[in-house]
Design a protein around this motif. Structure first.
Motif, short mmCIF file in Angstrom:
data_model
loop_
_atom_site.label_atom_id
_atom_site.label_comp_id
_atom_site.label_asym_id
_atom_site.label_seq_id
_atom_site.Cartn_x
_atom_site.Cartn_y
_atom_site.Cartn_z
N UNK A 101 0.84 -1.19 0.00
CA UNK A 101 0.00 0.00 0.00
C UNK A 101 0.88 1.24 0.00
N UNK A 102 0.43 2.26 -0.70
CA UNK A 102 1.17 3.52 -0.72
C UNK A 102 1.18 4.18 0.64
N UNK A 103 2.20 5.00 0.85
CA UNK A 103 2.31 5.79 2.08
C UNK A 103 2.97 7.11 1.73
N UNK A 104 2.88 8.06 2.64
CA UNK A 104 3.46 9.38 2.39
C UNK A 104 4.94 9.24 2.03
N UNK A 117 -1.77 4.44 8.08
CA UNK A 117 -2.23 3.23 8.78
C UNK A 117 -3.60 2.81 8.27
N UNK A 118 -4.47 3.77 8.04
CA UNK A 118 -5.80 3.47 7.52
C UNK A 118 -5.76 2.88 6.12
N UNK A 119 -4.88 3.41 5.30
CA UNK A 119 -4.73 2.87 3.94
C UNK A 119 -4.27 1.42 3.99
N UNK A 120 -3.26 1.13 4.80
CA UNK A 120 -2.74 -0.24 4.91
C UNK A 120 -3.83 -1.16 5.46
#
Length: 169
Positions: free
Chosen positions: A36-39, A89-92
């Protein structure tokens, strides 16, 4: 499975069949979180798999809805460190829950109520904190997701209408 159908039909499930999850499905769930993407692609998170029922029972003492973890064959605590933010965290977490749905596995997110409990349970680093706890398992009662269209699932969802949520500027 169609992604939109998966999203439209997903319901948080708080009780699970007493059946272990296949290891390859668990790996795909964790991989979904990992990719998953992250900042700035920093991936400042860790996924702590609570393998023992004792660890899940202890974790249940530190969340807002303990029954979600009790009886779950799999629980994952997403922790953040450094500059990792709750959005990441929500995206993951959402990616892991959608990957689980693709495997016929249901899930439920849980909020952390006692940060100190998780610091001790997971032996977190100084700048690390628990962000969200996910429970996973096979459903007690099978749901035929593909028996309805996404539109039929949306009509059954107890959600506010789109018109109340969207403002076009």
């Amino acid at each position: 499975m169609d992604t939109f159908l998966t999203i439209a039909s997903k319901r948080d499930t708080r009780s699970y069949a007493q059946q272990p999850l296949p290891e390859d499905a668990v790996e795909r769930i964790l991989e979904a979180g990992r990719v998953t993407g992250s900042a700035r692609n920093r991936q400042e998170w860790r996924f702590h798999v609570l393998e023992s029922s004792a660890a899940r029972e202890r974790a249940a003492e530190g969340v807002t809805r303990p029954s979600n973890l009790l009886g779950a064959p799999l629980a994952v605590v997403v922790t953040l460190y450094g500059n990792g933010g709750p959005f990441d965290a929500g995206r993951a977490a959402q990616a892991m829950m959608l990957a689980a749905a693709n495997e016929g596995i249901v899930s439920c997110p849980n909020s952390v109520a006692d940060q100190a409990l998780f610091e001790g349970l997971l032996e977190l680093e100084d700048d690390e904190q628990a962000a969200i706890v996910l429970s996973f398992g096979f459903p007690v009662k099978e749901r035929a997701v593909e028996s309805r269209t996404p539109e039929q699932w949306l009509a059954r969802a107890e959600r506010r209408p789109l018109e109340e949520l969207v403002r076009r500027v």
